[in-house]
Design a protein around this motif. Structure first.
Motif, short mmCIF file in Angstrom:
data_model
loop_
_atom_site.label_atom_id
_atom_site.label_comp_id
_atom_site.label_asym_id
_atom_site.label_seq_id
_atom_site.Cartn_x
_atom_site.Cartn_y
_atom_site.Cartn_z
N CYS A 9 0.31 -6.72 4.77
CA CYS A 9 0.76 -5.57 3.95
C CYS A 9 0.72 -5.87 2.46
CB CYS A 9 2.16 -5.15 4.35
SG CYS A 9 2.27 -4.55 6.04
N GLY A 10 1.11 -7.07 2.08
CA GLY A 10 1.12 -7.42 0.67
C GLY A 10 -0.24 -7.38 0.01
N TYR A 11 -1.30 -7.50 0.81
CA TYR A 11 -2.65 -7.54 0.27
C TYR A 11 -3.51 -6.36 0.76
CZ TYR A 11 -0.83 -12.07 -0.75
OH TYR A 11 -0.02 -13.08 -1.21
N CYS A 12 -2.84 -5.30 1.16
CA CYS A 12 -3.53 -4.10 1.66
C CYS A 12 -3.39 -2.97 0.64
CB CYS A 12 -2.90 -3.69 3.00
SG CYS A 12 -3.66 -2.21 3.72
N ARG A 13 -4.46 -2.27 0.41
CA ARG A 13 -4.43 -1.18 -0.57
C ARG A 13 -3.59 0.01 -0.10
NH1 ARG A 13 -9.38 0.18 -2.77
NH2 ARG A 13 -10.12 -1.86 -2.17
N HIS A 14 -3.27 0.09 1.18
CA HIS A 14 -2.45 1.18 1.69
C HIS A 14 -0.96 0.96 1.44
CE1 HIS A 14 -5.89 2.94 3.64
NE2 HIS A 14 -6.11 1.84 4.35
N CYS A 15 -0.54 -0.28 1.19
CA CYS A 15 0.87 -0.60 0.99
C CYS A 15 1.31 -0.08 -0.38
CB CYS A 15 1.09 -2.11 1.09
SG CYS A 15 2.82 -2.57 0.95
N LYS A 16 2.24 0.85 -0.38
CA LYS A 16 2.69 1.47 -1.63
C LYS A 16 4.06 1.01 -2.08
CE LYS A 16 -1.07 3.62 -2.02
NZ LYS A 16 -2.08 2.97 -2.83
N GLY A 17 4.83 0.40 -1.18
CA GLY A 17 6.14 -0.07 -1.60
C GLY A 17 6.96 -0.62 -0.45
N VAL A 18 8.07 -1.27 -0.83
CA VAL A 18 8.99 -1.84 0.14
C VAL A 18 10.31 -1.09 0.02
CG1 VAL A 18 10.19 -3.93 0.88
CG2 VAL A 18 7.90 -4.10 -0.10
N ARG A 19 10.84 -0.66 1.14
CA ARG A 19 12.14 0.01 1.15
C ARG A 19 13.24 -1.04 1.12
NH1 ARG A 19 12.32 5.43 4.44
NH2 ARG A 19 10.98 6.59 3.04
N VAL A 20 14.03 -1.00 0.07
CA VAL A 20 15.17 -1.88 -0.09
C VAL A 20 16.38 -0.99 -0.32
CG1 VAL A 20 16.20 -3.77 -1.40
CG2 VAL A 20 13.73 -3.69 -1.09
N GLY A 21 17.30 -1.01 0.63
CA GLY A 21 18.43 -0.10 0.53
C GLY A 21 17.95 1.33 0.66
N GLY A 22 18.34 2.17 -0.26
CA GLY A 22 17.95 3.57 -0.22
C GLY A 22 16.76 3.92 -1.09
N ARG A 23 16.12 2.93 -1.69
CA ARG A 23 15.00 3.24 -2.58
C ARG A 23 13.76 2.45 -2.23
NH1 ARG A 23 16.61 0.30 -8.24
NH2 ARG A 23 15.18 -1.38 -7.80
N THR A 24 12.62 2.93 -2.71
CA THR A 24 11.35 2.26 -2.47
C THR A 24 10.89 1.61 -3.77
OG1 THR A 24 10.75 3.85 -0.77
CG2 THR A 24 8.96 2.58 -1.75
N ILE A 25 10.59 0.33 -3.69
CA ILE A 25 10.13 -0.42 -4.86
C ILE A 25 8.63 -0.64 -4.71
CG2 ILE A 25 10.35 -2.58 -6.13
CD1 ILE A 25 13.24 -2.71 -4.99
N PRO A 26 7.83 -0.24 -5.72
CA PRO A 26 6.37 -0.42 -5.63
C PRO A 26 6.00 -1.88 -5.44
CG PRO A 26 6.97 0.89 -7.56
CD PRO A 26 8.24 0.36 -6.98
N THR A 27 4.89 -2.11 -4.76
CA THR A 27 4.46 -3.48 -4.50
C THR A 27 4.00 -4.14 -5.81
OG1 THR A 27 2.25 -2.71 -3.92
CG2 THR A 27 3.78 -3.09 -2.12
N PRO A 28 4.47 -5.35 -6.06
CA PRO A 28 4.08 -6.05 -7.29
C PRO A 28 2.59 -6.38 -7.33
CG PRO A 28 5.96 -7.13 -6.23
CD PRO A 28 5.48 -6.07 -5.31
N GLN A 29 1.96 -6.54 -6.18
CA GLN A 29 0.53 -6.87 -6.16
C GLN A 29 -0.31 -5.76 -6.79
OE1 GLN A 29 2.63 -7.57 -3.73
NE2 GLN A 29 1.98 -9.29 -2.49
N GLN A 30 0.09 -4.50 -6.56
CA GLN A 30 -0.65 -3.38 -7.15
C GLN A 30 -0.64 -3.48 -8.68
OE1 GLN A 30 -2.30 -0.86 -5.69
NE2 GLN A 30 -1.65 -0.99 -3.57
N GLN A 31 0.52 -3.78 -9.23
CA GLN A 31 0.64 -3.91 -10.68
C GLN A 31 -0.14 -5.12 -11.19
OE1 GLN A 31 4.89 -4.07 -10.93
NE2 GLN A 31 5.11 -1.85 -11.00
N ALA A 32 -0.10 -6.24 -10.45
CA ALA A 32 -0.82 -7.44 -10.86
C ALA A 32 -2.33 -7.21 -10.86
CB ALA A 32 -0.46 -8.62 -9.96
N VAL A 33 -2.82 -6.52 -9.84
CA VAL A 33 -4.26 -6.25 -9.76
C VAL A 33 -4.70 -5.35 -10.91
CG1 VAL A 33 -6.04 -5.08 -8.40
CG2 VAL A 33 -4.51 -6.69 -7.32
N SER A 34 -3.90 -4.35 -11.24
CA SER A 34 -4.27 -3.49 -12.36
C SER A 34 -4.26 -4.28 -13.67
CB SER A 34 -3.35 -2.27 -12.44
OG SER A 34 -2.05 -2.66 -12.81
#
Length: 100
Positions: free
Chosen positions: A30-55
């Motif tokens: 999931c961490g290296y898949c383009r379909h992964c948009k975020g991780v649910r932590v508690g009640g919110r979704t945090i975007p994957t850091p890999q997407q930001q790093a690749v950009s």
């Protein structure tokens, strides 16, 4: 957008999800898949850091350190999280984040 709940194996310290009909590791897939948009932590979704790093890499920033930091942050989010948000509505499975 679909939500894939984690299946945790505490003895092996592993988290998996059901992706395209099979169990895959969240950390290595999931961490290296383009379909992964975020991780649910508690009640919110945090975007994957890999997407930001690749950009950032595409903009000419230092790739090695940024990608390593992103992987460490992703593992921390998975440790604290409960699910992955996935944009793979067609159920095609893993698609590498690093393919252009």
């Amino acid at each position: 957008m679909k939500v894939l709940e984690f299946h945790r194996d505490e003895q092996r310290d592993r988290a998996t999800v059901t992706c395209a009909g099979r169990e895959v590791s969240v950390h290595s897939h999931c961490g290296y898949c383009r379909h992964c948009k975020g991780v649910r932590v508690g009640g919110r979704t945090i975007p994957t850091p890999q997407q930001q790093a690749v950009s950032g890499v595409k903009q000419g920033m230092s790739p090695d350190e940024n990608l390593l930091n992103a992987a460490v942050m992703f593992n921390t989010l998975v440790r604290d999280g409960s699910a992955i948000e996935c944009s793979d509505d067609e159920n095609a499975g893993f698609s590498s984040l690093y393919r252009y």
